[in-house]
Design a protein around this motif. Structure first.
Motif, PDB file in Angstrom:
ATOM      1  N   VAL A  35       0.900  -1.335  -0.134  1.00 28.93           N
ATOM      2  CA  VAL A  35       0.083   0.106   0.096  1.00 28.93           C
ATOM      3  C   VAL A  35       0.944   1.338   0.091  1.00 28.93           C
ATOM      4  N   PHE A  49      -8.194   6.142  -6.006  1.00 26.95           N
ATOM      5  CA  PHE A  49      -7.817   4.721  -5.449  1.00 26.95           C
ATOM      6  C   PHE A  49      -7.282   4.017  -6.639  1.00 26.95           C
ATOM      7  N   LEU A  51      -6.496   0.344  -7.600  1.00 26.57           N
ATOM      8  CA  LEU A  51      -6.603  -0.957  -7.080  1.00 26.57           C
ATOM      9  C   LEU A  51      -6.463  -1.864  -8.199  1.00 26.57           C
ATOM     10  N   LEU A  55      -8.950  -6.335  -5.441  1.00 26.44           N
ATOM     11  CA  LEU A  55      -8.898  -5.555  -4.308  1.00 26.44           C
ATOM     12  C   LEU A  55     -10.025  -4.447  -4.250  1.00 26.44           C
ATOM     13  N   ARG A  56     -10.417  -4.321  -5.409  1.00 25.93           N
ATOM     14  CA  ARG A  56     -11.521  -3.264  -5.808  1.00 25.93           C
ATOM     15  C   ARG A  56     -12.979  -3.209  -4.804  1.00 25.93           C
ATOM     16  N   GLU A  59     -12.863  -1.026  -1.803  1.00 20.94           N
ATOM     17  CA  GLU A  59     -12.524   0.730  -1.967  1.00 20.94           C
ATOM     18  C   GLU A  59     -13.533   1.283  -0.897  1.00 20.94           C
ATOM     19  N   ARG A  78      -2.656   3.649  -3.432  1.00 23.69           N
ATOM     20  CA  ARG A  78      -2.180   2.728  -4.519  1.00 23.69           C
ATOM     21  C   ARG A  78      -2.166   1.145  -3.732  1.00 23.69           C
ATOM     22  N   ALA A  79      -2.619   0.280  -4.067  1.00 20.50           N
ATOM     23  CA  ALA A  79      -2.516  -1.057  -3.395  1.00 20.50           C
ATOM     24  C   ALA A  79      -2.133  -2.020  -4.764  1.00 20.50           C
ATOM     25  N   TYR A  80      -1.427  -2.962  -4.311  1.00 22.66           N
ATOM     26  CA  TYR A  80      -1.209  -4.239  -5.109  1.00 22.66           C
ATOM     27  C   TYR A  80      -0.816  -5.429  -4.249  1.00 22.66           C
TER      28      TYR A  80
END
Length: 306
Positions: A35, A49, A51, A55-56, A59, A78-80
């Motif tokens: 993150v 966001f 994503l 991960l959506r 949100e 930002r997440a992955y």
């Protein structure tokens, strides 16, 4: 309460707990959620966001988490997920492998040049790879986001403290300039009175008319009084001091103060402009210009305060 900047950055990673079933599991590399939080200044709270699809669905929870802590700024989260494909391997079901072998034989009857299935292909098609569907990313994501948000708020607080120190330094500079301006008006009025008397005496000397000297003094006093009223800046200096007191009070209070500081900066600029318009001496003009420079520097810093 702290003063917060609208500029900040924080990031973090956390491993995802992979559930183990009845089949043996060989953990090659645990998948990790990453993150990042970054922000710049904005008039309002503007959340964005970035994503992946998996991960959506989280949100809304992330949005709620951020809005509880942040008031203003253009914020991007930002997440992955890293290491998903080879995260963990489990024994594929034998029936699935048999089905794959049968299908491969059928395909090669018609397409003898077809490439045989690789181990990776077999694991993926047979469902032997640790599928993303079996991993609960939500809990990991929200826990990590909370920790990153804490670091993010701390970073904004550190930057906000620096901005507050800069503003207080400018406040001190404005107080010094105001103190320099206070004695200038009486000095200018006295000089104007003396100039008037000198011209009055010159007129009496050049003319034949006899005029009472006391009348000249009264006329000079009246002219000086009217002139003093026109150039008097005591009211402006008083309001400026009050605005500076309020800025110091607001900075000490902290919290969501950016909009109030912005209003006070506008008021400071108004008073500095009035000082310049009433200026009757070069020194007063210089003080007005120096005030405007300091106020503009304060405005630039205030634009970054939450």
């Amino acid at each position: 309460m702290s003063v917060y900047s609208m500029t900040g950055f924080a990031s973090g990673q956390q491993a995802v707990a992979t559930p183990e079933g009845d089949a043996p599991v060989w953990k090659i590399a645990a998948p990790r959620v990453a993150v990042e939080l970054r922000s710049v200044n904005s008039r309002f709270l503007d959340l964005a966001f970035r994503l992946p699809d998996e991960l959506r669905p989280h949100e809304p929870a992330l949005r709620e988490l951020l809005t509880r802590q942040l008031k203003r700024g253009k914020v991007e989260l930002r997440a992955y997920v890293e290491g998903r494909e080879d995260a963990a391997l489990t024994d594929p079901p034998p029936r699935a492998l048999q089905r794959l072998a049968s299908l491969q034989d059928q395909v090669r009857v018609w397409l003898p040049d077809a490439r045989p299935l690789s181990v990776t292909d077999a694991l993926r098609l047979a469902g032997g790879a640790s599928a993303s569907h079996t991993e609960d990313l939500g809990e990991t994501l929200l826990t990590l986001a909370g920790a990153v948000l804490k670091d993010f708020v701390a970073a904004r607080a550190r930057e906000g403290a620096r901005l507050a120190d800069l503003l207080l330094a400018r406040v001190a500079e404005l107080r010094r300039l105001a103190k320099e301006a206070e004695p200038l008006v009486p000095q200018v009025v006295q000089a104007q009175k003396e100039r008037f008397l000198a011209r009055w005496n010159e007129a009496l000397t050049a003319g034949d008319t006899q005029v009472n000297a006391e009348a000249g003094q009264e006329r000079a006093l009246a002219e000086a009084t009217a002139y003093a009223i026109r150039i008097d800046v005591a009211e402006e200096l008083g309001r400026l001091a009050a605005h500076l007191d309020e800025i110091e009070s607001v900075l000490k209070k902290g919290g969501d103060i950016g909009k109030r500081l912005d209003f006070l900066i506008q008021e400071l600029h108004r008073e500095a402009n009035t000082l310049g318009s009433k200026s009757a001496a070069l020194e007063m003009t210089r003080i007005s210009v120096d005030m405007k420079v300091s106020i503009e520097q304060m405005r630039e810093q205030v634009q970054n305060i939450e």
